[in-house]
Design a protein around this motif. Structure first.
Motif, PDB file in Angstrom:
ATOM      1  N   LEU A   1     119.522  37.289 103.545  1.00  0.00           N
ATOM      2  CA  LEU A   1     118.178  37.815 103.346  1.00  0.00           C
ATOM      3  C   LEU A   1     117.708  37.567 101.918  1.00  0.00           C
ATOM      4  O   LEU A   1     116.574  37.165 101.678  1.00  0.00           O
ATOM      5  CB  LEU A   1     118.161  39.312 103.667  1.00  0.00           C
ATOM      6  N   GLU A   2     118.605  37.774 100.962  1.00  0.00           N
ATOM      7  CA  GLU A   2     118.276  37.558  99.551  1.00  0.00           C
ATOM      8  C   GLU A   2     117.916  36.096  99.295  1.00  0.00           C
ATOM      9  O   GLU A   2     116.957  35.796  98.579  1.00  0.00           O
ATOM     10  CB  GLU A   2     119.490  37.967  98.705  1.00  0.00           C
ATOM     11  N   VAL A   3     118.662  35.188  99.869  1.00  0.00           N
ATOM     12  CA  VAL A   3     118.405  33.758  99.691  1.00  0.00           C
ATOM     13  C   VAL A   3     117.082  33.367 100.356  1.00  0.00           C
ATOM     14  O   VAL A   3     116.299  32.591  99.810  1.00  0.00           O
ATOM     15  CB  VAL A   3     119.582  32.915 100.234  1.00  0.00           C
ATOM     16  N   GLN A   4     116.814  33.915 101.522  1.00  0.00           N
ATOM     17  CA  GLN A   4     115.566  33.603 102.217  1.00  0.00           C
ATOM     18  C   GLN A   4     114.351  34.071 101.432  1.00  0.00           C
ATOM     19  O   GLN A   4     113.301  33.443 101.466  1.00  0.00           O
ATOM     20  CB  GLN A   4     115.548  34.263 103.606  1.00  0.00           C
ATOM     21  N   GLN A   5     114.482  35.179 100.718  1.00  0.00           N
ATOM     22  CA  GLN A   5     113.358  35.729  99.957  1.00  0.00           C
ATOM     23  C   GLN A   5     113.229  35.112  98.571  1.00  0.00           C
ATOM     24  O   GLN A   5     112.232  35.304  97.902  1.00  0.00           O
ATOM     25  CB  GLN A   5     113.513  37.247  99.820  1.00  0.00           C
ATOM     26  N   ALA A   6     114.210  34.376  98.145  1.00  0.00           N
ATOM     27  CA  ALA A   6     114.193  33.799  96.803  1.00  0.00           C
ATOM     28  C   ALA A   6     113.246  32.605  96.737  1.00  0.00           C
ATOM     29  O   ALA A   6     113.131  31.821  97.669  1.00  0.00           O
ATOM     30  CB  ALA A   6     115.591  33.364  96.403  1.00  0.00           C
ATOM     31  N   VAL A   7     112.566  32.480  95.616  1.00  0.00           N
ATOM     32  CA  VAL A   7     111.687  31.346  95.380  1.00  0.00           C
ATOM     33  C   VAL A   7     112.504  30.175  94.859  1.00  0.00           C
ATOM     34  O   VAL A   7     112.263  29.029  95.200  1.00  0.00           O
ATOM     35  CB  VAL A   7     110.575  31.727  94.372  1.00  0.00           C
ATOM     36  N   ALA A   8     113.499  30.455  94.048  1.00  0.00           N
ATOM     37  CA  ALA A   8     114.331  29.405  93.480  1.00  0.00           C
ATOM     38  C   ALA A   8     115.776  29.887  93.439  1.00  0.00           C
ATOM     39  O   ALA A   8     116.046  31.061  93.235  1.00  0.00           O
ATOM     40  CB  ALA A   8     113.867  29.064  92.066  1.00  0.00           C
ATOM     41  N   ILE A   9     116.681  28.953  93.659  1.00  0.00           N
ATOM     42  CA  ILE A   9     118.101  29.276  93.592  1.00  0.00           C
ATOM     43  C   ILE A   9     118.769  28.262  92.673  1.00  0.00           C
ATOM     44  O   ILE A   9     118.565  27.070  92.803  1.00  0.00           O
ATOM     45  CB  ILE A   9     118.761  29.215  94.984  1.00  0.00           C
TER      46      ILE A   9
ATOM     47  N   ARG B   1     127.249  39.185 104.190  1.00  0.00           N
ATOM     48  CA  ARG B   1     126.672  37.898 104.569  1.00  0.00           C
ATOM     49  C   ARG B   1     125.194  38.044 104.926  1.00  0.00           C
ATOM     50  O   ARG B   1     124.349  37.249 104.492  1.00  0.00           O
ATOM     51  CB  ARG B   1     127.446  37.312 105.745  1.00  0.00           C
ATOM     52  N   GLU B   2     124.865  39.083 105.690  1.00  0.00           N
ATOM     53  CA  GLU B   2     123.464  39.319 106.057  1.00  0.00           C
ATOM     54  C   GLU B   2     122.622  39.663 104.836  1.00  0.00           C
ATOM     55  O   GLU B   2     121.490  39.211 104.715  1.00  0.00           O
ATOM     56  CB  GLU B   2     123.365  40.430 107.110  1.00  0.00           C
ATOM     57  N   ARG B   3     123.204  40.453 103.922  1.00  0.00           N
ATOM     58  CA  ARG B   3     122.481  40.818 102.705  1.00  0.00           C
ATOM     59  C   ARG B   3     122.179  39.578 101.866  1.00  0.00           C
ATOM     60  O   ARG B   3     121.049  39.376 101.412  1.00  0.00           O
ATOM     61  CB  ARG B   3     123.293  41.826 101.882  1.00  0.00           C
TER      62      ARG B   3
END
Length: 172
Positions: free
Chosen positions: A131-139, A126-128
């Protein structure tokens, strides 16, 4: 006599250390002990090799027992999660027998221990992902899957996603 042939089936690796000397006998190549060979079972050969010679053969790959247990625990957890198995499977008599045949020295963790490991792995994942979502420019979300089991109160929501760290600029 040499190692018996079994058609297209693979033979046990233990045959590397034994010769088939009669219909019901095999002979250890290391110490020349003769063992019973009944019903095409290599169990007695494997027990003999492990008890008497495993430490003598330097080319045998050795994994320490703590590392081996950790690998087996990880594989068990992966099996439970991937195949949506209940945690109680570790208490199932048939499953316990299967594991005992596959790896006699392995002690299955309890359901409580599996739950602790699973919760810890979930928190790490969940933490990984967070963090990945927070650093993403687009999802981009694809299909949203909702799984419901008959007779159960719980629902599983699965949302596969792709992330991109590429910044897109619109041309004018």
């Amino acid at each position: 006599m040499e190692q018996p042939t079994h058609g297209k089936r693979k033979s046990s690796a233990v045959w590397e250390y034994f010769d088939h000397i009669s219909e019901t006998k095999v002979k250890c190549r290391i110490c020349t002990t003769e063992l019973s060979y009944v019903n095409k079972s290599t169990s007695s050969m494997l027990r003999h090799y492990r008890a008497r010679h495993e430490h003598e053969v330097p080319e045998t790959p050795r994994i320490n027992s703590a590392t081996r247990k950790q690998m087996l625990d990880e594989a068990l957890l992966n099996f439970i999660v991937t195949d949506c198995q209940p945690l109680s499977i570790v208490e199932s008599e048939g499953f316990r027998e299967l594991v005992q045949v596959l790896e006699p020295s392995y002690v299955l963790p309890t359901r409580k221990t599996i739950k602790k490991i699973l919760v810890k792995k979930y928190e790490e994942e969940r933490e990984r992902v967070k963090l990945e979502v927070q650093q993403a420019v687009a999802i981009t979300f694809g299909n949203i899957w909702i799984w419901k089991w008959e007779g159960r109160q719980k629902t599983l929501l699965q949302m596969p996603y792709k992330r991109s760290n590429v910044t897109w600029q619109r041309e004018m």
